[in-house]
Scaffold this motif. Structure first.
Motif, PDB file in Angstrom:
ATOM      1  N   LEU A  45      -0.223  -4.333 -26.185  1.00 56.95           N
ATOM      2  CA  LEU A  45       0.219  -3.013 -26.653  1.00 56.95           C
ATOM      3  C   LEU A  45       1.603  -2.676 -26.116  1.00 56.95           C
ATOM      4  CD1 LEU A  45      -2.956  -0.779 -26.449  1.00 56.95           C
ATOM      5  CD2 LEU A  45      -1.609  -1.303 -28.475  1.00 56.95           C
ATOM      6  N   TRP A  46       1.853  -3.038 -24.866  1.00 59.76           N
ATOM      7  CA  TRP A  46       3.163  -2.756 -24.282  1.00 59.76           C
ATOM      8  C   TRP A  46       4.250  -3.543 -25.011  1.00 59.76           C
ATOM      9  CZ3 TRP A  46       4.401   0.723 -20.516  1.00 59.76           C
ATOM     10  CH2 TRP A  46       5.707   0.677 -20.057  1.00 59.76           C
ATOM     11  N   PHE A  54       1.721   4.427 -24.159  1.00 60.69           N
ATOM     12  CA  PHE A  54       1.161   4.815 -22.882  1.00 60.69           C
ATOM     13  C   PHE A  54       1.495   6.260 -22.526  1.00 60.69           C
ATOM     14  CE2 PHE A  54       1.445   0.238 -22.910  1.00 60.69           C
ATOM     15  CZ  PHE A  54       0.140  -0.092 -22.581  1.00 60.69           C
ATOM     16  N   PHE A  55       2.701   6.696 -22.834  1.00 58.59           N
ATOM     17  CA  PHE A  55       3.048   8.081 -22.560  1.00 58.59           C
ATOM     18  C   PHE A  55       2.287   9.029 -23.494  1.00 58.59           C
ATOM     19  CE2 PHE A  55       6.989   6.237 -20.646  1.00 58.59           C
ATOM     20  CZ  PHE A  55       6.659   6.574 -19.353  1.00 58.59           C
ATOM     21  N   ASP A  56       2.062   8.612 -24.749  1.00 58.89           N
ATOM     22  CA  ASP A  56       1.258   9.437 -25.659  1.00 58.89           C
ATOM     23  C   ASP A  56      -0.176   9.552 -25.163  1.00 58.89           C
ATOM     24  OD1 ASP A  56       3.361   9.950 -27.314  1.00 58.89           O
ATOM     25  OD2 ASP A  56       2.807   8.467 -28.848  1.00 58.89           O
ATOM     26  N   LEU A  58      -1.150   9.322 -22.022  1.00 62.09           N
ATOM     27  CA  LEU A  58      -1.100  10.184 -20.854  1.00 62.09           C
ATOM     28  C   LEU A  58      -1.039  11.642 -21.255  1.00 62.09           C
ATOM     29  CD1 LEU A  58       1.222   8.506 -18.240  1.00 62.09           C
ATOM     30  CD2 LEU A  58      -0.804   9.797 -17.729  1.00 62.09           C
ATOM     31  N   ASN A  59      -0.169  11.964 -22.218  1.00 59.12           N
ATOM     32  CA  ASN A  59      -0.050  13.341 -22.667  1.00 59.12           C
ATOM     33  C   ASN A  59      -1.339  13.835 -23.292  1.00 59.12           C
ATOM     34  OD1 ASN A  59       2.557  13.684 -21.796  1.00 59.12           O
ATOM     35  ND2 ASN A  59       3.452  12.951 -23.728  1.00 59.12           N
ATOM     36  N   ALA A  60      -2.004  13.014 -24.082  1.00 63.15           N
ATOM     37  CA  ALA A  60      -3.266  13.405 -24.717  1.00 63.15           C
ATOM     38  C   ALA A  60      -4.350  13.624 -23.653  1.00 63.15           C
ATOM     39  CB  ALA A  60      -3.722  12.352 -25.706  1.00 63.15           C
ATOM     40  N   GLY A  61      -4.387  12.785 -22.625  1.00 61.14           N
ATOM     41  CA  GLY A  61      -5.371  12.939 -21.560  1.00 61.14           C
ATOM     42  C   GLY A  61      -5.149  14.212 -20.776  1.00 61.14           C
ATOM     43  N   ILE A  62      -3.898  14.499 -20.455  1.00 60.61           N
ATOM     44  CA  ILE A  62      -3.594  15.717 -19.691  1.00 60.61           C
ATOM     45  C   ILE A  62      -3.902  16.944 -20.545  1.00 60.61           C
ATOM     46  CG2 ILE A  62      -1.707  17.051 -18.711  1.00 60.61           C
ATOM     47  CD1 ILE A  62      -0.503  14.357 -17.759  1.00 60.61           C
TER      48      ILE A  62
END
Length: 66
Positions: A45-46, A54-56, A58-62
């Protein structure tokens, strides 16, 4: 009179590596394979999407915690 609770030295000594029961070795192998597959998926994926995925995530989790 109280009995002493001790094991003979031969039972208390650790077993050499690789002499576990087949079910123990199978569970360890399955865990290693699972971790390897997750790591490979993350690397793929990376390589395909870069840091965006990965940042998306992280944002969705937060956002879901708030």
């Amino acid at each position: 009179m109280a009995q002493t609770l001790h094991r003979p030295l031969s039972e208390a000594a650790p077993r050499p590596a690789g002499t576990g029961r087949p079910s123990e070795r199978l569970m360890i192998l399955a865990a290693v394979a699972t971790v390897g597959a997750l790591l490979a998926a993350g690397v793929l994926l990376w390589l395909r999407h870069g840091a965006t995925v990965f940042f998306d995530m992280l944002n969705a989790g937060i956002a879901s915690c708030l």
